[in-house]
Motif scaffolding. Structure first.
Motif, PDB file in Angstrom:
ATOM      1  N   ASP A   1       8.920  -0.771   4.654  1.00 11.83           N
ATOM      2  CA  ASP A   1       7.744  -0.286   3.928  1.00 11.83           C
ATOM      3  C   ASP A   1       6.757   0.375   4.889  1.00 11.83           C
ATOM      4  O   ASP A   1       6.662   0.011   6.070  1.00 11.83           O
ATOM      5  N   LYS A   2       6.014   1.328   4.372  1.00 16.69           N
ATOM      6  CA  LYS A   2       5.061   2.039   5.214  1.00 16.69           C
ATOM      7  C   LYS A   2       3.882   1.168   5.637  1.00 16.69           C
ATOM      8  O   LYS A   2       3.073   1.607   6.468  1.00 16.69           O
TER       9      LYS A   2
ATOM     10  N   GLY B   1       9.181   2.378 -13.841  1.00 18.43           N
ATOM     11  CA  GLY B   1       8.344   1.420 -13.135  1.00 18.43           C
ATOM     12  C   GLY B   1       6.885   1.570 -13.505  1.00 18.43           C
ATOM     13  O   GLY B   1       6.378   2.690 -13.599  1.00 18.43           O
ATOM     14  N   LEU B   2       6.220   0.454 -13.723  1.00 22.08           N
ATOM     15  CA  LEU B   2       4.791   0.452 -14.047  1.00 22.08           C
ATOM     16  C   LEU B   2       4.102  -0.642 -13.231  1.00 22.08           C
ATOM     17  O   LEU B   2       4.589  -1.771 -13.180  1.00 22.08           O
TER      18      LEU B   2
ATOM     19  N   ALA C   1       2.554   4.698 -12.745  1.00 18.23           N
ATOM     20  CA  ALA C   1       3.757   4.720 -13.578  1.00 18.23           C
ATOM     21  C   ALA C   1       4.675   5.806 -13.041  1.00 18.23           C
ATOM     22  O   ALA C   1       4.215   6.882 -12.653  1.00 18.23           O
ATOM     23  N   ARG C   2       5.971   5.511 -12.962  1.00 17.33           N
ATOM     24  CA  ARG C   2       6.929   6.493 -12.477  1.00 17.33           C
ATOM     25  C   ARG C   2       8.289   6.166 -13.050  1.00 17.33           C
ATOM     26  O   ARG C   2       8.498   5.083 -13.620  1.00 17.33           O
TER      27      ARG C   2
ATOM     28  N   ASP D   1       6.701   9.442   0.600  1.00 17.79           N
ATOM     29  CA  ASP D   1       7.539   8.802  -0.402  1.00 17.79           C
ATOM     30  C   ASP D   1       6.666   8.127  -1.451  1.00 17.79           C
ATOM     31  O   ASP D   1       5.855   7.249  -1.131  1.00 17.79           O
ATOM     32  N   ALA D   2       6.854   8.536  -2.707  1.00 24.13           N
ATOM     33  CA  ALA D   2       5.967   8.069  -3.773  1.00 24.13           C
ATOM     34  C   ALA D   2       6.398   6.735  -4.359  1.00 24.13           C
ATOM     35  O   ALA D   2       5.616   6.070  -5.022  1.00 24.13           O
ATOM     36  N   PHE D   3       7.648   6.316  -4.134  1.00 23.96           N
ATOM     37  CA  PHE D   3       8.118   5.089  -4.769  1.00 23.96           C
ATOM     38  C   PHE D   3       7.478   3.859  -4.130  1.00 23.96           C
ATOM     39  O   PHE D   3       7.017   3.882  -2.989  1.00 23.96           O
ATOM     40  N   ASP D   4       7.443   2.790  -4.896  1.00 23.77           N
ATOM     41  CA  ASP D   4       6.957   1.507  -4.409  1.00 23.77           C
ATOM     42  C   ASP D   4       8.170   0.678  -4.014  1.00 23.77           C
ATOM     43  O   ASP D   4       9.105   0.518  -4.812  1.00 23.77           O
TER      44      ASP D   4
END
Length: 911
Positions: A360-361, A242-243, A234-235, A400-403
């Protein structure tokens, strides 16, 4: 004490009388704390009252918690519910404690629209159930009904001017939808007035409808198991919450398989009774202002929103269509005014906000540069309309923590599948304006693998290029690597070139590397086109001739087609001809035109006129356009096809059928190196069948075919032009010679004896006869279809000046003559030919006894004539003494079948 508690519990749903936390949101208010302390003290045994003050306070707090926990959820103090949870701020603030997550909703956030999307982060990796795929999106809102919170999807397809009677009528006529609901989990916070709703109850459900997709894939009733589902992450930030949900789907038991059917329905999972799928939910703020929509024009291929507006009745219809496009604006008003005053851009300038794509990574390191180049190639088109660096590429790092599946990051992701691979370029839009809000390109690794094998099997004739990838769908591109699409084409090309004598090369060598990079680059170019709002253009392949495409220098100067939005097969030369570039390398003229229409800065007062002037260029040959619905087999425009090349599709079909025969002939004599599996020969034979099945519909569209253009008045071109008679006859001859002629599909016993199998895959022995019959039966179904008959009859009325057209009688007589050619020659009929003749006889008798509901009347009368003529030939052939017993028995049975069919009454489907 119990009476006091009952009074406080009955204070009313959503009210907090007696549990007001006052100015101390971190604990109990002094008044409530004293009340709870006294209550707890009264219930303590005598020895507990002697404890020290700290122990008494702890006991009081524990007793208070127990009493508060007995309150109805909607009456529990906000901070009591989240006292051990951590706060995650975002568009909607989250509170998380272990596996529990609550959403805090303030009163002003209710009934306010926001953007909701749900994408698939992980899945099972087979049967169209893959990770990294974009899902659905809605304009949604929160609604509180008593102590229940509802997540509502707004119906945006219908509207009227706010505050009008028509708006009231629209709200009454068309319903919204309930996506999920859950009870209120707390009283209002005394300061923010926010209350809690449990996210577990809302989102550990099947909002995406994935159970239906699972049932479609496996024909098993999977159900979401909320007890074993959980939140993975969750962020949030100022505009997004976002979940990610790890959703468990399960079956109580597997049904027993039917006799002869496989028992395991899902080899990609350890236990087919259980699987996990990941859903990433984004709750995002909508744009602060609705972007002005740009009207769609049917002469140019853009995806478009459709909204029905009932504000007035001054137009013939209610539909308003706006093209999909990103919000791309000049950096300042002076730039916009300059473009408007001059009717076009000056020197390209930076936009206010570029279109940003994130790699994307999970994209392999070796392909990141090719991916970036495929994205940035589109800047050429934007520079033509005045935007510099309209598109920017950024690389997601490990930090980077975001999806990238969230609604704030357009992305390119890698994904895998055990059974198929494809690339897809979907978008999610604001349905009110067509503004693209998010895009997530999904790229399978099979493209690079296939390109490396291509380069290994055959040296490059020139520099490497790319190959388009995307599947035929009006709203979603998915070029599947299987069936009769791009996968079948590349494997056919690989096997043909290997059969021509290509020497195995190092898959990691420079040729393989160059082609793999270029192939990935072209796949990305095609998919980025979709995420910019462009549809497929399947007429774009007709702007150059095959002779031009076979010039090795041609592809260095121009693209192989008018648009990268076409599906282009590998550009394979016939034996003895020059070999041009195998694949396409850059944008075509159509791509520049489509970007201009959607993104060029135009003054609002003149926009309608200027857009009409841009669209009026549609009659220019280089801007030829036809899309998915124009390419359907039942539409019969022979110029609009997926996977063809050149300005003469019939010539292309003839060349491809010739290449198929070449492959099979080379397989007859091909010597395999010691130790190589015979499965190589089987694969080559199968690829030839697939290529033949994919090419025949191109020729079939000429029979009764009509060239259908999207021109508006003023171009001097007719919207409908029937195909010339000589072209129809040439197409018919190509089909009969390739599939129905006596010597068209024969293979030597020596080849058939060497068709090995892959024993690890447990494939059955290849049955060439059944494969041939399946191909021929499918071709009979296509050429004798009622739709083809109707096209031919309609063409007779549409032919200008009464020019001759292909008649239905000629079509039927040609097919029958090719299928039964042995009768006039008095020859024995092999088993493979007898099977074809029985299939034709079955369709002939069916036209007499049970014609389809849409069959033209002429079908039955003509086929009765053909049946009588065929019966006469059968009877004439029976006395032949040189015929073997099988042939005589076959002819006798067929004659009897026709006798019965001609005598039997007509069975009508309707009265």
């Amino acid at each position: 004490m119990s009476d006091v508690l009952r009074r406080r519990r009955g204070a009313g749903a959503g009210q907090t009388k007696g549990v007001n936390l006052g100015s101390d949101p971190g604990g109990l208010s002094p008044r409530l704390g004293l009340w709870v302390f006294l209550a707890a003290a009264a219930l303590q045994p005598q020895h507990a009252r002697a404890n020290d003050a700290a122990a008494a306070a702890a006991a009081a707090q524990s007793q208070a918690n127990a009493l508060l926990a007995r309150l109805e959820p909607a009456a529990r103090p906000f901070q009591f519910v989240v006292k051990d949870a951590r706060e995650l701020k975002g568009l909607f603030t989250l509170w998380q404690q272990d596996e529990k997550i609550w959403i805090a909703l303030r009163p002003e956030q209710l009934e306010q629209p926001f953007f909701l999307s749900y994408n698939v982060s992980h899945s099972v990796g087979e049967r169209r159930l893959y990770a990294g795929q974009m899902g659905g999106s809605r304009i949604a809102l929160w609604r509180r009904v008593g102590n229940q919170v509802q997540l509502i999807a707004k119906n945006t397809a219908y509207r009227a001017a706010p505050g009008t009677p028509q708006a009231l009528a629209v709200s009454q006529a068309f319903s919204d939808s309930l996506l999920a609901s859950a009870p209120v989990a707390s009283a209002a916070h005394p300061a923010s007035k926010a209350f809690l709703v449990e996210a577990n109850a809302l989102l550990l459900t099947d909002i995406p409808g994935y159970a239906t997709q699972l049932e479609s894939a496996y024909r098993l009733p999977y159900q979401l198991d909320a007890r074993n589902s959980s939140f993975a992450s969750a962020r949030g930030d100022a505009g997004l919450t976002g979940l990610q949900v790890n959703a468990h789907f399960a079956l109580a038991r597997l049904p027993a398989p039917a006799p002869g059917q496989p028992g395991a329905p899902a080899p990609a999972m350890p236990d087919p009774r259980s699987l996990f799928a990941g859903f990433y939910y984004s709750f995002a703020a909508l744009p602060a202002s609705v972007m002005p929509g740009r009207a769609a024009d049917d002469r140019i291929g853009h995806f478009a929103t459709t909204v029905h507006d009932y504000s007035d009745d001054l137009s013939a219809g209610t539909a308003l269509r706006h093209v999909y496009r990103w919000r791309l604006e000049p950096a300042d008003a002076a730039d916009a005014a300059n473009a408007a005053d001059t009717g076009g851009p000056g020197a390209p300038r930076e936009p206010k906000q570029p279109i940003v794509y994130w790699i994307d990574k999970n994209v392999p390191l070796k392909y990141r540069r090719a991916v970036a180049e495929g994205v940035l190639e589109w800047n050429r088109a934007f520079e033509k309309i005045g935007f510099k660096n309209a598109i920017v590429v950024r690389q997601q790092s490990e930090q980077d923590a975001f999806d990238t599946l969230d609604a704030r990051h357009a992305s390119i992701r890698w994904f895998l599948g055990s059974d198929v691979g494809f690339a897809a370029g979907p978008v999610q839009v604001d349905p009110r304006s067509g503004e693209i809000l998010d895009a997530d390109i999904a790229m399978s690794d099979v493209y690079a693998r296939s390109a490396r094998r291509f380069a290994a099997d055959h040296p490059e004739p020139g520099s490497a290029g790319g190959a388009g990838a995307a599947a035929a769908g009006a709203a979603l591109c998915e070029y599947g690597h299987g069936g009769h699409g791009g996968g079948a084409d590349i494997h056919f090309a690989l096997d043909l070139l290997a059969a021509r004598g290509g020497v195995e090369a190092d898959l990691a060598g420079p040729q393989a590397e160059a082609l793999a990079q270029a192939y990935v680059r072209q796949v990305i170019m095609h998919e980025v086109g979709h995420t910019l709002g462009l549809r497929h253009n399947f007429r774009a392949s007709t702007i150059y001739s095959l002779r031009q495409l076979q010039d090795p220098r041609f592809g260095k100067q121009r693209p192989l087609a008018g648009s990268v939005m076409d599906y282009l097969p590998f550009n394979l030369a016939a034996p003895g001809q020059a070999q041009g570039p195998y694949v396409n390398e850059t944008l075509g003229p159509y791509d520049y035109w489509a970007i201009e229409y959607a993104y060029k800065t135009l003054p609002a007062a003149d926009e309608k006129q200027l857009l009409a002037e841009i669209a009026a260029r549609s009659s220019e040959p280089a801007l030829a356009y036809g899309t998915d619905e124009d390419a359907q087999a039942n539409v019969a425009d022979p110029e609009v096809n997926a996977f063809d090349l050149g300005d003469d599709p019939l010539l292309y079909a003839r060349q491809r059928l010739g290449l198929t025969r070449e492959l099979w002939q080379r397989l007859e004599t091909r010597r395999l190196p010691d130790g190589e599996s015979y499965a190589t020969l089987r694969r080559g034979l199968n690829e030839g069948f697939s290529q033949l099945a994919a090419t025949l519909p191109v020729a079939l569209k000429y029979i009764g075919g009509v060239r259908m253009l999207r021109d508006h008045a003023g171009t001097a071109r007719a919207p409908f032009t029937p195909v010339a008679l000589h072209s129809q006859r040439a197409a018919l001859a190509l089909i009969t010679d390739s599939v129905f002629a006596a010597d068209s599909l024969r293979f030597s016993p020596a080849l058939i004896s060497r068709l090995g199998i892959d024993h690890f895959e447990q494939q059955p022995d290849i049955a060439v006869g059944r494969r041939v019959l399946a191909l021929q039966s499918n071709a009979l179904d296509q050429v004798l279809a009622d739709a083809v008959a109707a096209r031919l009859l309609d063409a007779q009325a549409a032919e200008a000046g009464g020019a001759p057209t292909l008649s239905l009688g000629e079509l039927y007589a040609s097919v029958q003559g090719a299928v039964w050619s042995e009768l006039k020659q008095g020859k024995n009929i092999p088993a493979q030919r007898r099977n074809l003749q029985r299939e034709h006889l079955k369709r002939l008798a069916g036209a007499l006894l049970r014609p389809g509901p849409g069959a033209p009347a002429d079908v039955r009368s003509l086929q009765r004539q053909n049946a009588i003529a065929l019966r006469a030939l059968l009877r004439a052939g029976l006395p032949g003494k040189s015929l073997d017993r099988e042939t005589r028995a076959h002819l006798s049975e067929c004659a009897q079948t026709l006798d019965e069919a001609l005598r039997a009454p007509l069975l009508r489907a309707t009265i």
